[in-house]
Write a protein that holds these residues in place. Sequence first.
Motif, PDB file in Angstrom:
ATOM      1  N   GLU A 141       0.819  -1.206   0.000  1.00  0.00           N
ATOM      2  CA  GLU A 141       0.000   0.000   0.000  1.00  0.00           C
ATOM      3  C   GLU A 141       0.855   1.258   0.000  1.00  0.00           C
ATOM      4  O   GLU A 141       0.548   2.229  -0.712  1.00  0.00           O
ATOM      5  CB  GLU A 141      -0.929   0.000   1.216  1.00  0.00           C
ATOM      6  CG  GLU A 141      -1.834   1.213   1.291  1.00  0.00           C
ATOM      7  CD  GLU A 141      -2.775   1.166   2.479  1.00  0.00           C
ATOM      8  OE1 GLU A 141      -3.546   2.124   2.635  1.00  0.00           O
ATOM      9  OE2 GLU A 141      -2.739   0.184   3.247  1.00  0.00           O
ATOM     10  N   VAL A 144       2.106   1.968  -3.526  1.00  0.00           N
ATOM     11  CA  VAL A 144       1.033   2.400  -4.415  1.00  0.00           C
ATOM     12  C   VAL A 144       0.735   3.873  -4.169  1.00  0.00           C
ATOM     13  O   VAL A 144       0.552   4.665  -5.101  1.00  0.00           O
ATOM     14  CB  VAL A 144      -0.226   1.540  -4.223  1.00  0.00           C
ATOM     15  CG1 VAL A 144      -1.371   2.067  -5.094  1.00  0.00           C
ATOM     16  CG2 VAL A 144       0.056   0.082  -4.574  1.00  0.00           C
ATOM     17  N   ARG A 145       0.698   4.274  -2.902  1.00  0.00           N
ATOM     18  CA  ARG A 145       0.440   5.679  -2.573  1.00  0.00           C
ATOM     19  C   ARG A 145       1.586   6.577  -3.065  1.00  0.00           C
ATOM     20  O   ARG A 145       1.356   7.689  -3.554  1.00  0.00           O
ATOM     21  CB  ARG A 145       0.232   5.843  -1.075  1.00  0.00           C
ATOM     22  CG  ARG A 145      -1.038   5.157  -0.564  1.00  0.00           C
ATOM     23  CD  ARG A 145      -1.285   5.432   0.907  1.00  0.00           C
ATOM     24  NE  ARG A 145      -2.449   4.714   1.380  1.00  0.00           N
ATOM     25  CZ  ARG A 145      -3.712   5.116   1.213  1.00  0.00           C
ATOM     26  NH1 ARG A 145      -3.948   6.251   0.580  1.00  0.00           N
ATOM     27  NH2 ARG A 145      -4.722   4.399   1.676  1.00  0.00           N
ATOM     28  N   ALA A 148       1.138   7.064  -6.689  1.00  0.00           N
ATOM     29  CA  ALA A 148       0.032   7.989  -6.981  1.00  0.00           C
ATOM     30  C   ALA A 148       0.468   9.447  -6.868  1.00  0.00           C
ATOM     31  O   ALA A 148      -0.151  10.331  -7.468  1.00  0.00           O
ATOM     32  CB  ALA A 148      -1.134   7.710  -6.041  1.00  0.00           C
ATOM     33  N   SER A 162      -5.884  -1.077  -6.199  1.00  0.00           N
ATOM     34  CA  SER A 162      -5.704   0.255  -5.623  1.00  0.00           C
ATOM     35  C   SER A 162      -6.360   0.339  -4.253  1.00  0.00           C
ATOM     36  O   SER A 162      -7.446  -0.217  -4.054  1.00  0.00           O
ATOM     37  CB  SER A 162      -6.313   1.309  -6.547  1.00  0.00           C
ATOM     38  OG  SER A 162      -6.236   2.598  -5.966  1.00  0.00           O
ATOM     39  N   LEU A 169      -5.803   7.027 -10.181  1.00  0.00           N
ATOM     40  CA  LEU A 169      -4.645   6.200 -10.519  1.00  0.00           C
ATOM     41  C   LEU A 169      -5.110   5.032 -11.373  1.00  0.00           C
ATOM     42  O   LEU A 169      -6.026   4.293 -10.991  1.00  0.00           O
ATOM     43  CB  LEU A 169      -3.970   5.686  -9.249  1.00  0.00           C
ATOM     44  CG  LEU A 169      -2.644   4.930  -9.409  1.00  0.00           C
ATOM     45  CD1 LEU A 169      -1.579   5.846  -9.982  1.00  0.00           C
ATOM     46  CD2 LEU A 169      -2.187   4.369  -8.059  1.00  0.00           C
ATOM     47  N   THR A 171      -5.049   1.536 -12.437  1.00  0.00           N
ATOM     48  CA  THR A 171      -4.553   0.284 -11.863  1.00  0.00           C
ATOM     49  C   THR A 171      -5.206  -0.898 -12.560  1.00  0.00           C
ATOM     50  O   THR A 171      -6.352  -0.835 -12.999  1.00  0.00           O
ATOM     51  CB  THR A 171      -4.846   0.195 -10.350  1.00  0.00           C
ATOM     52  OG1 THR A 171      -6.258   0.206 -10.134  1.00  0.00           O
ATOM     53  CG2 THR A 171      -4.199   1.349  -9.601  1.00  0.00           C
TER      54      THR A 171
END
Length: 351
Positions: A141, A144-145, A148, A162, A169, A171
């Motif tokens: 996570e 991924v952030r 972004a 996501s 974003l 995904t």
Amino acid sequence: MSAKQPTQRASAGRPPSLRDVAERAQVSHQTVSRVVNDFPGVRSATRERVLAAIDDLGYRRNNAARTLVTQRSGLIGVIAVGSFLFGPTSTLAAIEEAARKHGYMPLLATLRENSKDELIGAVDAALDHDVEALVVIASRESMVRSTADLQLSVPLIVVGPSPADVDGLATLSVDQRAGARAAIDHLAALGHRRVVLLAGPHDWVDAQQRLTSAQRRCEHHGISCQVVFGDWSAASGFQAGQELLARWASDLGTPLPTAVFAANDHMALGLLASLNAADVAVPGDISVVGFDDIAGADYFSPALTTVRQDFTSLGHQVLLATLSALAGEPMDLNPVPAELCVRASTAPPRW
């Protein structure tokens, strides 16, 4: 002498050029350029003659010159972050295969640590090579952030689900929620009402989605569920099995669960080993379901019921979405379906 002899391929001690191809095919060098760069407007017979000349001479196009003319590098940056497990590596291989089939070459960077600074460095290096798009394979996570937050001038696609609160974003992933639902529905149909959910690490978005979906499906079916966390490894699955059996042995009034849904196949493998060591029969005493369908899962003892993730389809869909973004067209970001594979590790409960 045959036209395909090495002496013909590199006359005067140099590799064959575009003009050599033009002479062999009896066309202009502009026509050869249009064929090499896949431009329209070349008659099929002429195109075939040029391609035959390219094959005869062993011509290889000059990508640096192509970039100057077309303003396209033919490169797609692919950054794999923090995982060399079955899913991410299988997806990476599929993306690389799909890219080559569509005339692109992936520029690969692998990051062992979940570091935002390393991610930014890898992105900058890819952009320095004029990649046309970026694909980031990120399951944690936090990464991924971080992805972004990137401000890029090229299309960006993240491979992986996501987080619920991350908007805007692009995904793509296998449908994690549907896969977990299928696993619990299967156990419910067999009659199981006491299930342990052996979940993956908290910081992995796919682990979160598998867990929350499984919990909701257990509630839907009236199944009592207990959550135990692992770290994706077979060792953590083995430990979870030992702890489960130890709690049961210390309180014989508490019945064993009749089934375990493990969030990946490696944890399921470790769990099977711990149950086997304690002479607990699978599926006679406890049924086991995994997730991934890794190579060899059908040769576990017993053969593992699991949720198959089609990483080949995922990789190809990622590449097609990238090509759509480059063409300014809508991307197909629908998740790839998951498939339940029923094997010998699940059966109706004895009690």
